[in-house]
Design an enzyme around this catalytic site. Structure first.
Site, short mmCIF file in Angstrom:
data_model
loop_
_atom_site.label_atom_id
_atom_site.label_comp_id
_atom_site.label_asym_id
_atom_site.label_seq_id
_atom_site.Cartn_x
_atom_site.Cartn_y
_atom_site.Cartn_z
N GLU A 53 5.65 -3.70 0.26
CA GLU A 53 5.36 -2.95 -0.59
C GLU A 53 6.45 -3.66 -2.53
O GLU A 53 7.06 -5.06 -1.88
CB GLU A 53 6.68 -2.31 -0.70
N LYS B 167 3.61 5.79 -4.72
CA LYS B 167 4.24 6.14 -4.15
C LYS B 167 4.20 7.74 -3.82
O LYS B 167 4.89 8.32 -4.69
CB LYS B 167 5.50 5.51 -3.19
N CYS C 140 5.97 2.45 2.22
CA CYS C 140 7.28 2.48 3.35
C CYS C 140 7.63 3.80 3.10
O CYS C 140 7.55 4.05 4.29
CB CYS C 140 8.21 1.58 2.17
C1 ACM Z 1 11.69 1.78 1.00
O1 ACM Z 1 11.33 2.81 0.91
N1 ACM Z 1 11.57 0.76 0.19
C2 ACM Z 1 12.31 2.00 2.15
#
Ligand code: ACM
Length: 262
Positions: free
Chosen positions: A38, A108, A141
């Site tokens: 990420e 995200k 993530c």
């Molecule tokens: C995250 O979502 N970077 C913990």
């Protein structure tokens, strides 16, 4: 299909250098699908939204173009996190660039902790298999802690989950075992390593990137520290079979008529 990850440690704010590093680390790799961490182009610990916006680029920006060119020239599919600028907004996004030169962007869905301060919330994150890309699905993530994310990708036909990460909690790798089992999908979680400290905020990332098969078995795993490039061979068709036995089916036996969504 050759499937793997490049676990690495980007340097905060050094976007060109981070992309140089990726190009160099992948210099001998061809014909593969590789997941990177990420926000791998920028680093993670932004001090402010303004700083994230300043380091961000559009989906036609320089880093995305450089990695798209790399994918094209080596028959690679690369999935990597980047800070995406869109007008005044800034998103925690992942680009998937393909050998045909296509660029698919996922924003995200579930922002983690201070990301709620530094990034905008994606209004309509697309939790669908990428069309035409051998049934790839992308999540980022912290999306892991919401089982609906992976389920949505599986319901839309994704067979291989690409999961760029910057994990700081220790449970994701184990939880992804369940995500793969309950959806009969492959999953690559690519985590970063190292510590990032900026103005009183210090985060240590937990490594242990992994490739899991449709039964949650570990096909490849990196250590807690250090860069690691690992690639395995898989048959994505194994993820087409959602039968548990002759009477049970992972997706068709669900009971949306009795589940609560709120
Ligand atoms: C995250 O979502 N970077 C913990």
């Amino acid at each position: 299909m050759r499937l793997g990850f490049l676990q690495m440690q980007p340097r905060f704010g050094e976007v060109d250098r981070n992309v140089d590093h990726i190009e160099n680390a992948l210099r001998r790799v061809r014909h593969a699908t590789i997941v990177l961490p990420e926000l791998v182009t920028t680093g993670y610990v932004f001090e402010s939204r303004r700083e994230a916006w300043d380091l961000a680029e559009t989906r036609r920006g320089r880093s995305v173009q450089r990695l798209r060119d790399l994918a094209r020239s080596r028959d690679l599919t690369l999935c990597f996190g980047f800070a995406e600028r869109d007008g005044e907004r800034v998103y925690n996004s992942a680009a998937t660039v393909t050998p045909q030169g296509r660029v698919h962007v996922y924003r995200k869905a579930h922002l983690f902790d201070r990301e709620k301060v530094t990034f905008d919330r994606a209004e309509k994150p697309v939790l669908r298999a990428i069309r035409g890309e051998t049934r790839l699905g992308v999540m980022i993530c912290f999306d892991w802690i919401f089982p609906e994310t992976c389920r949505s990708l599986a319901l839309s036909g994704a067979r291989v989950i690409l999961h760029p990460s910057n994990l700081v909690m220790p449970w994701c790798q184990q939880a992804m075992t369940t995500r793969t089992l309950e959806n009969a999908v492959f999953a690559v979680t690519c985590n970063r390593v190292g510590t990032e400290s900026r103005r009183g905020i210090s985060l240590r990332f937990t490594g242990r990137s992994q490739v899991l098969d449709t039964k949650g078995r570990v096909l490849a795993r990196a250590g807690v520290r250090g860069e690691s490039l690992q690639i395995v061979n898989i048959d994505p068709e194994e993820a087409a079979n959602k039968k548990i036995n002759t009477r049970n089916h992972l997706l068709r036996d669900r009971r949306p008529d009795v589940y609560r969504t709120r």
